[in-house]
Write a protein that holds these residues in place. Structure first.
Motif, PDB file in Angstrom:
ATOM      1  N   TYR A   1       0.899  -1.250  -0.028  1.00 12.11           N
ATOM      2  CA  TYR A   1      -0.052   0.145  -0.049  1.00 12.11           C
ATOM      3  C   TYR A   1       1.000   1.108  -0.198  1.00 12.11           C
ATOM      4  O   TYR A   1       0.830   2.158  -0.904  1.00 12.11           O
ATOM      5  CB  TYR A   1      -0.918  -0.010   1.094  1.00 12.11           C
ATOM      6  CG  TYR A   1      -1.359   1.219   1.566  1.00 12.11           C
ATOM      7  CD1 TYR A   1      -2.186   2.187   1.061  1.00 12.11           C
ATOM      8  CD2 TYR A   1      -1.057   1.678   2.956  1.00 12.11           C
ATOM      9  CE1 TYR A   1      -2.338   3.427   1.328  1.00 12.11           C
ATOM     10  CE2 TYR A   1      -1.410   2.940   3.584  1.00 12.11           C
ATOM     11  CZ  TYR A   1      -2.311   3.781   2.633  1.00 12.11           C
ATOM     12  OH  TYR A   1      -2.820   5.042   3.458  1.00 12.11           O
ATOM     13  N   GLN A   2       1.842   1.163   0.922  1.00  9.18           N
ATOM     14  CA  GLN A   2       2.711   2.408   1.094  1.00  9.18           C
ATOM     15  C   GLN A   2       3.475   2.770  -0.157  1.00  9.18           C
ATOM     16  O   GLN A   2       3.687   3.728  -0.777  1.00  9.18           O
ATOM     17  CB  GLN A   2       3.620   2.401   2.326  1.00  9.18           C
ATOM     18  CG  GLN A   2       4.805   3.356   2.361  1.00  9.18           C
ATOM     19  CD  GLN A   2       5.282   3.894   3.431  1.00  9.18           C
ATOM     20  OE1 GLN A   2       4.784   3.294   4.692  1.00  9.18           O
ATOM     21  NE2 GLN A   2       6.215   4.858   3.433  1.00  9.18           N
ATOM     22  N   TYR A   3       3.912   1.590  -0.699  1.00  7.87           N
ATOM     23  CA  TYR A   3       4.873   1.701  -2.015  1.00  7.87           C
ATOM     24  C   TYR A   3       4.217   2.245  -3.124  1.00  7.87           C
ATOM     25  O   TYR A   3       4.382   3.204  -3.818  1.00  7.87           O
ATOM     26  CB  TYR A   3       5.351   0.252  -2.448  1.00  7.87           C
ATOM     27  CG  TYR A   3       6.378   0.208  -3.437  1.00  7.87           C
ATOM     28  CD1 TYR A   3       7.563   1.046  -3.837  1.00  7.87           C
ATOM     29  CD2 TYR A   3       5.673  -0.212  -4.677  1.00  7.87           C
ATOM     30  CE1 TYR A   3       8.122   1.005  -4.908  1.00  7.87           C
ATOM     31  CE2 TYR A   3       6.310  -0.156  -6.173  1.00  7.87           C
ATOM     32  CZ  TYR A   3       7.611   0.422  -6.033  1.00  7.87           C
ATOM     33  OH  TYR A   3       8.371   0.715  -7.246  1.00  7.87           O
ATOM     34  N   ARG A   4       2.830   1.694  -3.099  1.00 11.82           N
ATOM     35  CA  ARG A   4       2.094   2.119  -4.571  1.00 11.82           C
ATOM     36  C   ARG A   4       1.499   3.610  -4.280  1.00 11.82           C
ATOM     37  O   ARG A   4       1.503   4.497  -5.199  1.00 11.82           O
ATOM     38  CB  ARG A   4       0.856   1.260  -4.558  1.00 11.82           C
ATOM     39  CG  ARG A   4       1.159  -0.056  -5.081  1.00 11.82           C
ATOM     40  CD  ARG A   4      -0.012  -0.873  -5.501  1.00 11.82           C
ATOM     41  NE  ARG A   4      -0.622  -0.307  -6.833  1.00 11.82           N
ATOM     42  CZ  ARG A   4      -1.952  -0.727  -6.944  1.00 11.82           C
ATOM     43  NH1 ARG A   4      -2.761  -1.378  -6.270  1.00 11.82           N
ATOM     44  NH2 ARG A   4      -2.543  -0.272  -7.901  1.00 11.82           N
ATOM     45  N   TYR A   5       1.281   4.093  -3.037  1.00  8.98           N
ATOM     46  CA  TYR A   5       0.738   5.338  -2.816  1.00  8.98           C
ATOM     47  C   TYR A   5       1.930   6.229  -2.983  1.00  8.98           C
ATOM     48  O   TYR A   5       1.584   7.295  -3.761  1.00  8.98           O
ATOM     49  CB  TYR A   5       0.332   5.469  -1.267  1.00  8.98           C
ATOM     50  CG  TYR A   5      -0.136   7.118  -1.128  1.00  8.98           C
ATOM     51  CD1 TYR A   5      -1.220   7.428  -1.778  1.00  8.98           C
ATOM     52  CD2 TYR A   5       0.985   7.737  -0.565  1.00  8.98           C
ATOM     53  CE1 TYR A   5      -1.327   8.659  -1.318  1.00  8.98           C
ATOM     54  CE2 TYR A   5       0.431   9.249  -0.466  1.00  8.98           C
ATOM     55  CZ  TYR A   5      -0.576   9.703  -0.879  1.00  8.98           C
ATOM     56  OH  TYR A   5      -1.014  11.006  -0.544  1.00  8.98           O
TER      57      TYR A   5
END
Ligand SMILES: Cc1cc2nc3c(=O)[nH]c(=O)nc-3n(C[C@H](O)[C@H](O)[C@H](O)COP(=O)(O)OP(=O)(O)OC[C@H]3O[C@@H](n4cnc5c(N)ncnc54)[C@H](O)[C@@H]3O)c2cc1C
Length: 439
Positions: free
Chosen positions: A327-331
């Motif tokens: 999630y963090q990576y994609r955000y």
């Protein structure tokens, strides 16, 4: 079946909640406000594509107003810069929408997907064990209750009691620095002379000499006034700005007809770490707001969709941070990284004087190009471009060290983007976090 608790009815929490409930998760939102009073008493700007991105039906056309035409003024009000709609967006993609309508619309959408809401539930603190978040303590009608869950999504805004009570060893930043906050007064006044400017949305840098922005949006029926200062906003600041606005806007009513409250907005870049075991931050709680261009709603709603996908994937292994990292990576890859220059620009703006800003605008150092960066359009910002700007600013010799300190991180941005691990690796993540925090 997996139980998901959403702390606060923040926009990102609601967008994730709807998707998760649709996929069979048991989702409960704990919200401190009352169902009948929830939401800000004004209109805000957002972009239509955010709904589509998050699989939320677009509200009926009559529920919002299309088009957003903004301009910026220097403190002396001698230069006006227009802002465009942002990359990939047409002006009609940008809308203004009543915040009470919007939040109720999202709540109803969630309910139709099977999300349960508990209103008047004031979360006090997190319940955690062994570096894992297990639940929340909340007061309902004066009674303390414990809610346990497999995964907690923290959508309780910038003062989230969940994030702030997390044990330190979770590695999540608990508070925003005071200088990384923006305090704002917002109210609607009667527009007695139906005075409408073109564009109707004017933003004033450093109005009345103090770092911050004020705005006035003229509509036939009312004038929407925002007075905001970086750090602390005092009653004297509000009065000084209101006096100035009254001098420039004829027919503005005496007393607020809507709003009139003082709020805080985070100004920092997105917090470094957004996930822990069974826990993730979204929206203002994660510092996803960009007050220079007003994109906290869009970013939160879109982040909610990314978060829901990661939560579903992580459910197979007990919601480990290693999996939630997706999630963090994609955000960051999609939205967060491109916004770093804006936070650098903002930091710089709060370290110069009103006279400096006048100099920058009057001498074309700060132009529509840089302002439009705030809409995410920073193509063409190269090292030589920055150097040229520095040279142009050279007459402000005393500022040069600050300028260099401010623009230096921009040259490190591509490293930050490249270094972010796509898959959790303890060492690599720690290294990236350090680099990002230092920026
Ligand atoms: C004056 C002003 C103007 C703005 N203009 C714009 C704009 O034009 N465009 C834009 O995109 N953004 C704008 N923003 C920013 C925008 O409001 C936020 O970025 C956006 O709301 C996303 O925040 P959020 O949903 O994460 O949190 P919030 O909107 O803060 O929602 C958090 C929720 O958590 C609840 N909560 C808080 N504490 C607790 C607790 N202890 N227990 C239970 N529940 C709790 C709150 O009641 C609230 O419902 C503006 C903000 C302000 C203040």
């Amino acid at each position: 079946m997996n139980k998901i608790l959403i702390a606060g009815a923040g926009h990102g929490g609601l967008s994730a909640a709807a998707i998760l409930a649709k996929h069979g998760y048991i989702v409960t939102v704990l919200e401190k406000a009352d169902r009948n009073t929830i939401g800000h008493d004004w209109h805000d700007a957002m972009d239509i594509p955010a709904f589509k991105f998050a699989d939320i039906p677009i509200p009926p056309e009559e529920c919002f107003k299309r088009g957003l035409h903004m301009c910026y003024y220097n403190p002396k009000k001698t230069v006006r810069l227009n802002m465009d709609a942002g990359p990939g967006l047409s002006s009609s993609d940008c809308i203004t929408i009543d915040r009470k309508f919007l939040i109720n619309y999202l709540i109803e959408h969630c309910e139709s997907c099977g999300v349960k809401f508990i209103f008047n539930a004031e979360i006090k603190e997190v319940i955690s064990a062994d570096k894992r978040v297990c639940g929340l303590k909340a007061y309902i009608n004066g009674e303390e209750k414990e809610f346990l869950a497999d995964m907690i999504i923290d959508a309780a805004g910038m003062n989230s009691p969940v994030r702030r009570t997390l044990p330190e060893n979770f590695g999540i930043q608990r508070d925003f620095l005071h200088e990384d906050t923006f305090e704002v007064f917002r109210a609607y006044y009667e527009n007695t002379e139906k005075y409408v400017t073109d564009p109707n949305y004017s933003v004033f840098f450093y109005n009345c000499g103090k770092p911050g922005i004020d705005w006035v949006i003229t509509e036939e029926e009312y004038m929407d006034v925002l007075i905001g200062k970086f750090g602390t906003l005092t009653q004297e600041d509000i009065e000084a700005s209101l006096k100035d606005i009254r001098e420039n806007y004829p027919g503005i009513g005496e007393t607020p007809i809507r709003g009139g409250s003082v709020e805080k907005i985070p100004l920092s870049k997105t917090l470094p770490l957004l996930v822990a075991d069974s826990y993730a931050l979204v929206g203002d709680s994660a510092g996803m707001t960009v007050p220079l261009n007003g994109s906290g709603i869009d970013l939160s709603i879109q982040a909610g969709k990314l978060l829901a996908s990661a939560v579903m994937a992580a459910s197979k292994n007990g919601f480990r941070k290693e999996d939630l990292w997706q999630y963090q990576y994609r955000y960051f890859t999609l939205f967060g990284n491109p916004l770093i220059p804006i936070s650098i620009l903002r930091r710089f703006l709060s370290s110069v004087t009103a006279e400096d800003i006048d100099f920058f605008l009057e001498n074309n150092i700060l132009t529509e190009k840089e302002i439009n960066m705030a809409g995410g359009n920073f193509s063409g910002i190269t090292a030589s471009y920055i150097l040229d700007k520095l040279m142009a600013a050279a007459p402000l010799i005393k500022l040069l060290p600050d300028l260099i300190k401010t623009v230096k991180p921009i040259t490190e941005l591509s490293d930050i983007y490249k270094m972010m691990p796509a898959v959790w690796d303890d060492k690599k993540v720690q290294k990236w976090l350090k680099k990002y925090k230092d920026l």
